[in-house]
Design a protein around this motif. Structure first.
Motif, mmCIF file in Angstrom:
data_model
loop_
_atom_site.group_PDB
_atom_site.id
_atom_site.type_symbol
_atom_site.label_atom_id
_atom_site.label_comp_id
_atom_site.label_asym_id
_atom_site.label_seq_id
_atom_site.Cartn_x
_atom_site.Cartn_y
_atom_site.Cartn_z
ATOM 1 N N MET A 229 0.911 -1.328 -0.033
ATOM 2 C CA MET A 229 0.072 0.005 0.135
ATOM 3 C C MET A 229 1.140 1.335 0.109
ATOM 4 O O MET A 229 1.858 1.540 0.801
ATOM 5 N N ALA A 230 0.615 2.401 -0.810
ATOM 6 C CA ALA A 230 1.426 3.528 -0.898
ATOM 7 C C ALA A 230 1.087 4.344 0.351
ATOM 8 O O ALA A 230 0.080 4.297 0.950
ATOM 9 N N SER A 231 1.961 5.040 0.735
ATOM 10 C CA SER A 231 1.913 6.120 1.776
ATOM 11 C C SER A 231 2.839 7.359 1.581
ATOM 12 O O SER A 231 3.452 7.194 0.557
ATOM 13 N N ARG A 232 2.343 8.382 2.096
ATOM 14 C CA ARG A 232 2.944 9.770 1.676
ATOM 15 C C ARG A 232 2.886 10.769 2.952
ATOM 16 O O ARG A 232 2.114 10.111 4.147
ATOM 17 N N THR A 233 3.902 11.297 3.289
ATOM 18 C CA THR A 233 3.727 12.311 4.360
ATOM 19 C C THR A 233 3.880 13.784 3.689
ATOM 20 O O THR A 233 4.734 14.057 2.954
ATOM 21 N N THR A 234 2.822 14.511 4.199
ATOM 22 C CA THR A 234 2.772 15.855 3.886
ATOM 23 C C THR A 234 3.255 16.683 5.084
ATOM 24 O O THR A 234 2.949 16.390 6.206
ATOM 25 N N GLN A 235 3.611 17.874 4.989
ATOM 26 C CA GLN A 235 4.179 18.856 6.050
ATOM 27 C C GLN A 235 3.325 20.047 5.811
ATOM 28 O O GLN A 235 3.401 20.748 4.794
ATOM 29 N N THR A 236 2.973 20.696 6.832
ATOM 30 C CA THR A 236 2.202 21.933 7.058
ATOM 31 C C THR A 236 2.936 22.695 7.940
ATOM 32 O O THR A 236 3.776 22.176 9.084
ATOM 33 N N VAL A 237 2.526 24.194 8.164
ATOM 34 C CA VAL A 237 2.971 24.746 9.272
ATOM 35 C C VAL A 237 1.849 25.448 9.643
ATOM 36 O O VAL A 237 0.917 26.229 8.946
ATOM 37 N N VAL A 238 1.779 25.410 11.075
ATOM 38 C CA VAL A 238 0.392 26.244 11.604
ATOM 39 C C VAL A 238 0.930 27.057 12.695
ATOM 40 O O VAL A 238 2.235 27.214 12.936
ATOM 41 N N HIS A 239 0.308 27.979 12.723
ATOM 42 C CA HIS A 239 0.912 29.248 13.589
ATOM 43 C C HIS A 239 -0.178 29.459 14.893
ATOM 44 O O HIS A 239 -1.481 29.386 14.760
ATOM 45 N N PHE A 240 0.429 29.843 15.961
ATOM 46 C CA PHE A 240 -0.268 30.041 17.296
ATOM 47 C C PHE A 240 0.258 31.518 17.593
ATOM 48 O O PHE A 240 1.401 31.864 17.880
ATOM 49 N N ALA B 252 3.871 30.628 22.011
ATOM 50 C CA ALA B 252 3.255 31.233 20.795
ATOM 51 C C ALA B 252 4.440 31.074 19.509
ATOM 52 O O ALA B 252 5.484 31.103 19.945
ATOM 53 N N GLY B 253 4.047 30.639 18.378
ATOM 54 C CA GLY B 253 4.876 30.525 17.217
ATOM 55 C C GLY B 253 4.299 29.687 16.184
ATOM 56 O O GLY B 253 3.276 29.383 16.028
ATOM 57 N N ASP B 254 5.488 29.432 15.253
ATOM 58 C CA ASP B 254 4.894 28.619 14.120
ATOM 59 C C ASP B 254 5.645 27.157 14.389
ATOM 60 O O ASP B 254 6.643 26.936 14.988
ATOM 61 N N TYR B 255 4.913 26.368 14.040
ATOM 62 C CA TYR B 255 5.264 24.717 14.161
ATOM 63 C C TYR B 255 4.933 23.983 13.036
ATOM 64 O O TYR B 255 4.042 24.082 12.322
ATOM 65 N N ARG B 256 5.886 23.093 12.808
ATOM 66 C CA ARG B 256 5.808 22.050 11.689
ATOM 67 C C ARG B 256 4.854 21.049 12.139
ATOM 68 O O ARG B 256 5.068 20.603 13.256
ATOM 69 N N VAL B 257 3.909 20.442 11.189
ATOM 70 C CA VAL B 257 3.176 19.286 11.617
ATOM 71 C C VAL B 257 3.281 18.435 10.376
ATOM 72 O O VAL B 257 3.061 18.743 9.075
ATOM 73 N N ASP B 258 3.559 17.222 10.519
ATOM 74 C CA ASP B 258 3.548 16.011 9.610
ATOM 75 C C ASP B 258 2.371 15.162 9.736
ATOM 76 O O ASP B 258 1.898 14.917 10.765
ATOM 77 N N HIS B 259 1.639 14.945 8.503
ATOM 78 C CA HIS B 259 0.549 14.276 8.275
ATOM 79 C C HIS B 259 0.946 12.965 7.694
ATOM 80 O O HIS B 259 1.247 13.100 6.402
ATOM 81 N N ASP B 260 0.878 11.753 8.421
ATOM 82 C CA ASP B 260 1.142 10.362 7.291
ATOM 83 C C ASP B 260 -0.191 10.076 6.928
ATOM 84 O O ASP B 260 -1.460 9.952 7.691
ATOM 85 N N GLU B 261 -0.234 9.641 5.757
ATOM 86 C CA GLU B 261 -1.616 9.043 4.863
ATOM 87 C C GLU B 261 -1.094 8.058 4.272
ATOM 88 O O GLU B 261 0.040 7.645 3.443
#
Length: 86
Positions: free
Chosen positions: A1-12, A27-36
């Motif tokens: 099964m194929a998988s991927r990780t996407t990365q976003t930046v969220v701000h608080f 408070a600040g910017d944080y990287r978030v990885d989403h595994d799918e």
């Protein structure tokens, strides 16, 4: 099964906390990885989230260690919504 990780930046804009965090994060910017993983149909391809991780400390912040902490995406969404409240 194929998988991927996407990365976003969220701000608080204010300190925040998520369940299972020992202490509030600044408070600040944080990287978030989403595994799918792929969901394959007869004529389409979709993705299902199987995990999410936040990188601590935040972008540009110093800390003794860098770590990726597993999080519940719904908890992150709730914390971001709360951060938008005045």
């Amino acid at each position: 099964m194929a998988s991927r990780t996407t990365q976003t930046v969220v701000h608080f804009s204010a300190p925040f906390s998520l369940p299972d965090f020992d202490t509030p994060q600044p408070a600040g910017d944080y990287r978030v990885d989403h595994d799918e993983e792929a969901i394959e149909g007869a004529s389409w391809l979709g993705w299902r989230r199987v995990g999410a991780f936040i990188h601590l400390p935040g972008i540009g912040m110093r800390g003794p260690t860098q770590q990726m902490v597993p999080i519940n995406p719904a908890d992150l969404d709730a914390a971001l919504e709360k951060d938008k409240q005045p």
